[in-house]
Design a protein around this motif. Structure first.
Motif, PDB file in Angstrom:
ATOM      1  N   LEU A 258       0.526  -1.259  -0.085  1.00 42.03           N
ATOM      2  CA  LEU A 258      -0.018   0.120  -0.579  1.00 42.03           C
ATOM      3  C   LEU A 258       1.462   1.370   0.312  1.00 42.03           C
ATOM      4  O   LEU A 258       2.068   1.299   1.032  1.00 42.03           O
ATOM      5  CB  LEU A 258      -0.569   0.396   1.132  1.00 42.03           C
ATOM      6  CG  LEU A 258      -2.322   1.180   1.694  1.00 42.03           C
ATOM      7  CD1 LEU A 258      -3.632   0.683   2.208  1.00 42.03           C
ATOM      8  CD2 LEU A 258      -0.784   2.182   2.011  1.00 42.03           C
ATOM      9  N   LYS A 259       0.887   2.103  -1.197  1.00 35.95           N
ATOM     10  CA  LYS A 259       1.414   3.022  -0.974  1.00 35.95           C
ATOM     11  C   LYS A 259       0.712   4.422  -0.801  1.00 35.95           C
ATOM     12  O   LYS A 259      -0.452   4.675  -1.869  1.00 35.95           O
ATOM     13  CB  LYS A 259       2.564   3.093  -2.407  1.00 35.95           C
ATOM     14  CG  LYS A 259       2.202   3.081  -3.800  1.00 35.95           C
ATOM     15  CD  LYS A 259       3.380   2.944  -4.469  1.00 35.95           C
ATOM     16  CE  LYS A 259       2.005   2.697  -6.323  1.00 35.95           C
ATOM     17  NZ  LYS A 259       3.105   2.651  -7.165  1.00 35.95           N
ATOM     18  N   THR A 260       1.633   5.573  -0.394  1.00 39.51           N
ATOM     19  CA  THR A 260       0.223   6.474  -0.045  1.00 39.51           C
ATOM     20  C   THR A 260       1.195   7.949  -0.522  1.00 39.51           C
ATOM     21  O   THR A 260       2.454   8.108  -0.170  1.00 39.51           O
ATOM     22  CB  THR A 260       0.052   6.875   1.470  1.00 39.51           C
ATOM     23  OG1 THR A 260      -1.097   5.293   2.152  1.00 39.51           O
ATOM     24  CG2 THR A 260      -0.966   7.934   1.295  1.00 39.51           C
ATOM     25  N   GLY A 261       0.911   8.629  -1.778  1.00 38.24           N
ATOM     26  CA  GLY A 261       1.007   9.968  -1.609  1.00 38.24           C
ATOM     27  C   GLY A 261       0.915  10.960  -1.357  1.00 38.24           C
ATOM     28  O   GLY A 261      -0.554  10.922  -1.151  1.00 38.24           O
ATOM     29  N   LEU A 262       0.960  11.997  -0.428  1.00 34.59           N
ATOM     30  CA  LEU A 262       0.889  13.030   0.274  1.00 34.59           C
ATOM     31  C   LEU A 262       1.131  14.640  -0.504  1.00 34.59           C
ATOM     32  O   LEU A 262       2.254  14.934  -1.460  1.00 34.59           O
ATOM     33  CB  LEU A 262       1.472  13.889   1.561  1.00 34.59           C
ATOM     34  CG  LEU A 262       1.127  11.972   2.382  1.00 34.59           C
ATOM     35  CD1 LEU A 262       1.667  12.248   3.533  1.00 34.59           C
ATOM     36  CD2 LEU A 262      -0.543  11.931   2.357  1.00 34.59           C
ATOM     37  N   SER A 263       0.146  15.267  -0.035  1.00 31.67           N
ATOM     38  CA  SER A 263       0.371  16.734  -0.445  1.00 31.67           C
ATOM     39  C   SER A 263      -0.242  17.647   0.487  1.00 31.67           C
ATOM     40  O   SER A 263      -1.415  16.834   0.742  1.00 31.67           O
ATOM     41  CB  SER A 263       0.034  17.396  -2.076  1.00 31.67           C
ATOM     42  OG  SER A 263      -0.351  18.697  -2.065  1.00 31.67           O
ATOM     43  N   THR A 264       0.070  18.936   0.778  1.00 32.85           N
ATOM     44  CA  THR A 264      -0.484  19.370   1.468  1.00 32.85           C
ATOM     45  C   THR A 264      -1.261  20.644   0.823  1.00 32.85           C
ATOM     46  O   THR A 264      -2.372  21.511   1.323  1.00 32.85           O
ATOM     47  CB  THR A 264       0.319  20.544   2.462  1.00 32.85           C
ATOM     48  OG1 THR A 264       0.563  21.550   1.375  1.00 32.85           O
ATOM     49  CG2 THR A 264       1.535  19.455   3.410  1.00 32.85           C
ATOM     50  N   ALA A 265      -1.411  20.252  -0.391  1.00 32.09           N
ATOM     51  CA  ALA A 265      -2.151  21.600  -1.345  1.00 32.09           C
ATOM     52  C   ALA A 265      -3.082  20.782  -1.645  1.00 32.09           C
ATOM     53  O   ALA A 265      -4.552  21.117  -2.000  1.00 32.09           O
ATOM     54  CB  ALA A 265      -1.135  21.845  -2.364  1.00 32.09           C
ATOM     55  N   THR A 266      -3.256  19.786  -3.153  1.00 30.17           N
ATOM     56  CA  THR A 266      -3.703  18.799  -3.532  1.00 30.17           C
ATOM     57  C   THR A 266      -3.592  17.881  -3.572  1.00 30.17           C
ATOM     58  O   THR A 266      -2.249  17.305  -3.305  1.00 30.17           O
ATOM     59  CB  THR A 266      -4.258  19.469  -5.308  1.00 30.17           C
ATOM     60  OG1 THR A 266      -2.833  19.449  -5.802  1.00 30.17           O
ATOM     61  CG2 THR A 266      -4.137  21.460  -5.325  1.00 30.17           C
ATOM     62  N   ILE A 267      -5.445  17.069  -4.524  1.00 28.50           N
ATOM     63  CA  ILE A 267      -4.943  15.601  -4.805  1.00 28.50           C
ATOM     64  C   ILE A 267      -4.153  15.475  -5.409  1.00 28.50           C
ATOM     65  O   ILE A 267      -3.079  14.839  -6.435  1.00 28.50           O
ATOM     66  CB  ILE A 267      -6.646  14.784  -4.815  1.00 28.50           C
ATOM     67  CG1 ILE A 267      -7.471  15.224  -3.577  1.00 28.50           C
ATOM     68  CG2 ILE A 267      -6.585  13.569  -5.504  1.00 28.50           C
ATOM     69  CD1 ILE A 267      -8.971  14.732  -3.818  1.00 28.50           C
ATOM     70  N   LYS A 268      -4.483  15.976  -6.406  1.00 29.34           N
ATOM     71  CA  LYS A 268      -3.556  16.276  -8.023  1.00 29.34           C
ATOM     72  C   LYS A 268      -1.291  16.138  -8.010  1.00 29.34           C
ATOM     73  O   LYS A 268      -1.163  15.578  -8.248  1.00 29.34           O
ATOM     74  CB  LYS A 268      -3.604  17.766  -8.799  1.00 29.34           C
ATOM     75  CG  LYS A 268      -2.604  17.683  -9.938  1.00 29.34           C
ATOM     76  CD  LYS A 268      -2.848  18.932 -11.169  1.00 29.34           C
ATOM     77  CE  LYS A 268      -2.128  19.427 -11.702  1.00 29.34           C
ATOM     78  NZ  LYS A 268      -2.216  20.414 -13.112  1.00 29.34           N
ATOM     79  N   GLY A 269      -1.093  16.931  -6.684  1.00 27.08           N
ATOM     80  CA  GLY A 269       0.148  17.223  -5.978  1.00 27.08           C
ATOM     81  C   GLY A 269       0.172  15.815  -5.478  1.00 27.08           C
ATOM     82  O   GLY A 269       1.287  15.517  -5.494  1.00 27.08           O
ATOM     83  N   ALA A 270      -0.430  15.142  -4.837  1.00 27.22           N
ATOM     84  CA  ALA A 270      -0.470  13.868  -4.475  1.00 27.22           C
ATOM     85  C   ALA A 270      -0.754  12.901  -5.108  1.00 27.22           C
ATOM     86  O   ALA A 270       0.027  12.002  -4.641  1.00 27.22           O
ATOM     87  CB  ALA A 270      -1.681  13.119  -3.622  1.00 27.22           C
TER      88      ALA A 270
END
Length: 748
Positions: A258-270
């Motif tokens: 399971l891999k999780t991409g993060l951004s504090t700004a947008t889902i696009k950034g994640a």
């Protein structure tokens, strides 16, 4: 001759290959000396999970129960795990984050307990748990599931190895919270049977925190259950408390990534975080990359020391010095700004988690040696905060100003960077920001400017004396900045303000003494008391907070002999059994409290009164007694790199007593030798000859082969490369009273 030349070439290539192999081996060896469990017990408040240097993601186990001991989510004495969340704070005294909790389960165990709010959990054993830089693993004993974690800068990667079970599940809980943290709005959208996207907005220490995420799983889930406030719902769903349960049937030994991409700004950034940093599901490859990143950073200082335990402490402290500040911006440059808008960082990485009351003292000066390129981004991050709010950060995290603690300590960090020649930021904007923060009416700065001190009041956290002293130090930094930029009027204003410490010095009590608005000192005063007038300290501990004018403080007290007697008393006036010590008063040697930051420079003060051997004895005692290679190895909160940076500097033999001066005072080196590999391509070497547990006193010092009669080295000398040699012995050398750089003089 031609054959001989080929043989020579082959031999040279063989040696080169051996050297490269040795370099790689050395990197692996250095990571093996790191013990991420140091500080997970006792008051350290560290976490053992997976992260990379200064990364956005800190993927770590959570016990799931609130409390002071579990500020970082994990407490070594506990025996259950409630899941693995993606963001944590290192060594702070306030609890926040714990975003996006993931927990694998199956049909083997279904107990619930009130203590963790009836969330799924499992027992675990330290015998089935381990951690190293960039990696954490534990067996969830009640389920028979092996959990493994690793990370990139902006992604968290889980690998779960399951037993055979038709009711295997992976829980992803956005409503989960601990300590100060509380969700305000959470969102799930199930894109397909391998992709989930969403966000978690929360309040707590960071009042408006936002984390956007994309989760991808390596094996399609058979079905899912989506909940809003504990009621089944449909995708997409938005609510304060949401969670999703992914349903699987697994065979023995099945693995799901399971891999999780993060951004504090947008889902696009994640999505971009996953695309750039974790485009595949090769867990071992990502783990190897994380270890390599740590190896590269740890390899910036190569030490030799006979005691392997001390080597483990050193490299763990070096590791912990790089757990904060943390990345805030995504690959698009977007981030949640301190003005609560989505901002964009252009040509720099935006950082946050600036614990500046702590870290301006040693952590940020250490970064100027080890990570000058990153320091430029950190300064630009502080200036971005200024452009967003009109002020420099005080204690900022996740694009929020918490206003925790005191001072405007972004100022010494910026001024230090400027004078050390770290470029890539706008000096005029930086100066403007420093002036704005020092003349703002908030946090009693208006009273400080009007009276020349912060008057004592009736608030529970009055901290008036501490504020006065911290503001005065920052003002000295601004004065030096103003002078360098040719702003004479500002220089005169702020150099005068830097002497405001004198306004709270009481010649009768010989302490920094709380003072009322009418100019009289309070009458009920005991310097050992932890009163509201001192920030997490007492009058003994804050007396010495005049790092920019030790000579003036010595004179005010009555000269070197009186100063020495008072300094001696600081380290010998032990707390009485009936004394009430607060939770932050730890690591005590007399009234000295190494567990909290205001004391950190005090052992080095003997250098200023020509008694350097007393500094050497005390520094070695602190190194030996206040840090251990065990879970309770920190004597106080690690505080985002400050406690560990003190150790790194002091083990090398020097320390930034006045953090923005460009000078490092000598102590007593713990290492036998160290090579500091600088980003400019040069190497600075430290050697301590005849060094051991008895030979703690410096006999002579040479720099690049020349004997020096001083108790300091400058930043310029370090960055130029070269060799510093301490000749050590078992008795104090009292015949050579080496000079100390005046604390008010800049060396730029």
């Amino acid at each position: 001759m031609k054959k001989f030349g080929l043989i020579t070439l082959f031999f040279a290539m063989f040696l080169l290959q051996c050297k490269e192999s040795a370099d790689v081996s050395n990197q692996v060896k250095l990571t093996s000396f790191v013990n991420p469990f140091i500080g997970t017990d006792g008051p350290g408040n560290t976490y053992p999970g997976a992260t990379v240097p200064f990364g956005m993601v800190q993927l770590s186990p959570d016990i799931g129960i609130s409390g002071w001991d579990r500020i970082a989510g994990y407490f070594y004495q506990d025996s259950i795990i409630t899941g693995f969340s993606h963001m944590h704070l290192s060594g702070t005294g306030a609890g926040d984050l714990y975003d996006i909790l993931v927990m694998p389960t199956n049909s083997r165990f279904s107990d619930r307990i009130e203590a963790n709010h009836f969330k799924p959990f499992s027992s675990f054993s330290h015998e089935k748990e381990s951690a190293s830089p960039g990696y954490y693993t534990v067996d969830l004993l009640d389920y028979g599931i092996k959990a493994e974690l690793t990370a990139t800068e902006r992604t968290g990667i889980h690998r779960y190895t399951f037993p055979k079970d038709d009711s295997t599940q992976i829980h992803i809980d956005l409503g989960y919270s601990l300590n100060w943290d509380s969700p305000t709005e959470t969102h799930f959208n199930v894109v397909d049977d391998t992709t989930i996207e969403g966000y978690r907005k929360s309040t707590g220490w960071a009042k408006d925190q936002r984390v956007y995420f994309v989760i991808k799983v390596s094996k399609p889930f058979n079905s899912y259950q989506l909940f809003k406030n504990d009621s089944l719902s449909k995708s997409p769903v938005t609510g304060k408390n949401t969670k999703i349960i992914l349903d699987y049937a697994t065979e023995e030994g099945d693995q799901i990534i399971l891999k999780t991409g993060l951004s504090t700004a947008t889902i696009k950034g994640a999505y971009k975080s996953l695309e750039v940093e974790a485009p595949h599901f090769d867990f071992d490859e990502i783990r190897s990359q994380a270890e390599s990143k740590w190896g590269t950073q740890l390899n910036k200082i190569n030490i030799t020391i006979a005691d392997d335990t001390k080597k483990r402490i050193f490299y763990t402290m070096l590791y912990q010095s790089m757990l904060a500040p943390t990345l805030l911006s995504d690959h698009n440059g977007d981030y949640k700004g301190a003005n609560d808008s989505i901002m964009n960082a252009q040509e720099f990485d935006r950082y946050d988690t600036f614990s500046l009351w702590d870290t301006y003292r040693a952590a940020h000066p250490l970064y100027t040696i080890m990570h000058p390129n990153r320091v430029s981004d950190m300064v630009n991050s502080m200036l971005a905060h200024y452009k967003e709010t009109g002020l420099l950060p005080v204690w900022s995290m996740q694009g929020n100003e918490t206003n925790m603690m005191i001072g405007y300590h972004a100022v010494p960090v910026i001024v230090d960077a400027y004078f050390k020649g770290i470029d890539g930021f706008d000096a005029d904007l930086a100066y403007e920001a420093c002036i704005a923060s020092a003349t703002d009416a908030s946090r009693q700065i208006d009273e400080y400017m009007a009276l020349g001190y912060v008057p004592a009041g009736e608030d529970e956290d009055d901290w008036s004396v501490s504020k006065t002293l911290e503001y005065a130090y920052d003002d000295w930094c601004i004065a030096q900045f103003a002078k360098a930029l040719g702003k004479t009027d500002d220089y005169n204003t702020f150099i005068k303000r830097s002497e405001n410490w004198r306004n709270v010095y009481n010649t009768n009590s010989t302490f920094m003494h709380p003072k009322l608005k009418d100019g009289t000192f309070i009458s009920d005063f005991d310097p050992k008391d932890y009163s509201p007038y001192f920030c997490e300290s007492n009058a003994w501990q804050y007396f010495w907070s005049v790092q920019h004018n030790i000579e003036g403080l010595t004179e005010a007290l009555g000269g070197n002999e009186v100063f020495e007697r008072k300094l001696d008393s600081m380290f010998t006036l032990n707390p009485l059994p009936e004394d009430i010590l607060p939770i932050f008063s730890t690591g005590m040697i007399g009234q000295y409290a190494h567990g909290n930051e205001p004391s950190h420079h005090v052992a080095y003060l003997y250098n200023y009164i020509e008694k350097p051997w007393k500094t050497q004895k005390l520094v070695r005692e602190i190194l030996e007694t206040q840090y251990q290679n065990e879970p309770s190895g920190h004597c106080g909160n690690e505080d985002c790199g400050q406690m560990s940076s003190w150790y790194v500097f002091s083990a090398l033999g020097f320390y930034p007593m006045n953090p923005a001066q460009g000078v490092y005072a000598f102590g007593s080196p713990l290492v036998d030798s160290a090579s500091v590999n600088l980003e400019n391509g040069k190497a600075f070497t430290v050697k301590a000859l005849d060094n051991n547990k008895d030979n703690i006193y410096i006999q002579t010092i040479t720099l690049n082969g020349e004997k020096i009669d001083r108790n300091y080295i400058t930043h310029k000398e370090i960055m130029a490369g070269g060799e510093l040699v301490f000749n050590m012995g078992n008795t104090p050398n009292k015949t050579t009273r080496n000079s100390m750089a005046p604390s008010s003089k800049l060396y730029n």
